[in-house]
Design a protein around this motif. Structure first.
Motif, short mmCIF file in Angstrom:
data_model
loop_
_atom_site.label_atom_id
_atom_site.label_comp_id
_atom_site.label_asym_id
_atom_site.label_seq_id
_atom_site.Cartn_x
_atom_site.Cartn_y
_atom_site.Cartn_z
N ARG A 28 0.83 -1.20 0.00
CA ARG A 28 0.00 0.00 0.00
C ARG A 28 0.88 1.26 0.00
N ARG A 29 0.57 2.15 -0.92
CA ARG A 29 1.26 3.43 -1.00
C ARG A 29 0.34 4.53 -0.50
N ARG A 30 0.87 5.66 -0.14
CA ARG A 30 0.06 6.76 0.37
C ARG A 30 -0.94 7.21 -0.69
N CYS A 31 -0.49 7.35 -1.91
CA CYS A 31 -1.36 7.77 -3.00
C CYS A 31 -1.04 7.00 -4.28
N MET A 32 -2.06 6.71 -5.04
CA MET A 32 -1.90 6.19 -6.40
C MET A 32 -2.75 7.07 -7.28
N ALA A 33 -2.22 7.45 -8.42
CA ALA A 33 -2.88 8.51 -9.19
C ALA A 33 -2.74 8.32 -10.69
N TRP A 34 -3.64 8.98 -11.39
CA TRP A 34 -3.56 9.14 -12.84
C TRP A 34 -3.36 10.63 -13.15
N PHE A 35 -2.42 10.91 -14.02
CA PHE A 35 -2.18 12.25 -14.55
C PHE A 35 -2.35 12.19 -16.06
N ARG A 36 -2.45 13.35 -16.68
CA ARG A 36 -2.49 13.39 -18.14
C ARG A 36 -1.76 14.63 -18.63
N ALA A 89 -5.26 13.25 -24.48
CA ALA A 89 -3.97 13.45 -23.81
C ALA A 89 -3.26 12.12 -23.68
N MET A 90 -2.00 12.22 -23.26
CA MET A 90 -1.28 11.02 -22.82
C MET A 90 -1.57 10.87 -21.33
N TYR A 91 -1.97 9.68 -20.95
CA TYR A 91 -2.34 9.41 -19.57
C TYR A 91 -1.25 8.58 -18.90
N TYR A 92 -0.89 8.98 -17.67
CA TYR A 92 0.17 8.34 -16.92
C TYR A 92 -0.34 7.91 -15.55
N CYS A 93 0.12 6.77 -15.07
CA CYS A 93 -0.14 6.40 -13.69
C CYS A 93 1.12 6.62 -12.87
N SER A 98 4.65 10.78 -0.64
CA SER A 98 4.81 12.15 -0.14
C SER A 98 3.56 12.62 0.59
N PHE A 99 3.76 13.45 1.59
CA PHE A 99 2.62 14.05 2.28
C PHE A 99 1.87 15.04 1.39
N LEU A 100 2.47 15.38 0.26
CA LEU A 100 1.85 16.30 -0.68
C LEU A 100 0.99 15.58 -1.73
N CYS A 101 1.00 14.27 -1.69
CA CYS A 101 0.40 13.55 -2.82
C CYS A 101 -1.09 13.79 -2.94
N GLY A 102 -1.78 14.03 -1.83
CA GLY A 102 -3.21 14.29 -1.88
C GLY A 102 -3.55 15.62 -2.53
N ASN A 103 -2.55 16.46 -2.70
CA ASN A 103 -2.70 17.74 -3.39
C ASN A 103 -1.94 17.72 -4.71
N TRP A 104 -1.79 16.53 -5.26
CA TRP A 104 -1.17 16.34 -6.57
C TRP A 104 0.34 16.59 -6.58
N GLY A 105 0.95 16.63 -5.41
CA GLY A 105 2.38 16.89 -5.36
C GLY A 105 3.19 15.66 -4.99
N GLY A 106 4.48 15.70 -5.24
CA GLY A 106 5.36 14.64 -4.79
C GLY A 106 5.42 13.41 -5.67
N TYR A 107 4.96 13.51 -6.90
CA TYR A 107 4.99 12.37 -7.81
C TYR A 107 6.24 12.45 -8.69
#
Length: 119
Positions: A28-36, A89-93, A98-107
């Motif tokens: 388990r990681r703090r955040c898992m996300a998709w960006f584009r 767009a190009m989509y990335y996972c 990071s403690f910033l990950c919930g605000n889209w930071g630290g990736y």
């Protein structure tokens, strides 16, 4: 290593499901996300899931996209419905502790991406 798949070309109003698999999901990681990232634009966060199960979405995709993960947490999904041309767009996972990950930071770690084209 993160490997995305599932992209393709679809007409406006259609649906696609993106997949992301990687060894970094083995725990388990703090955040898992998709960006584009669209041509000529900065990479932007689309959807993320925190380790407590909460999900966060960009305003532009709320109500249309859903982020989920497999129980074994080895696969991350992005279900995209009611697609619009501006979703092209190009989509990335990616993942982050990071403690910033919930605000889209630290990736920092990115896969090769999967292209989504909506016409």
């Amino acid at each position: 290593q993160l490997v995305e798949s599932g992209g393709g070309s679809v007409q406006a109003g259609g649906s696609l499901t993106l997949f992301c698999e990687g060894s970094r999901f083995a725990y388990r990681r703090r955040c898992m996300a998709w960006f584009r990232q669209a041509p000529g634009r900065e990479r932007e966060g689309v959807a993320l899931v925190l380790n407590d199960g909460r999900t966060i979405y960009a305003d532009s995709v709320k109500g249309r996209f859903t982020i989920t993960q497999a129980n074994a947490e080895t696969t991350l999904y992005l279900q995209m419905n009611s697609l619009k041309a501006e979703d092209t767009a190009m989509y990335y996972c990616t993942v982050s502790d990071s403690f910033l990950c919930g605000n889209w930071g630290g990736y920092k770690d990115w896969g090769q991406g999967t292209q989504v084209t909506v016409s």
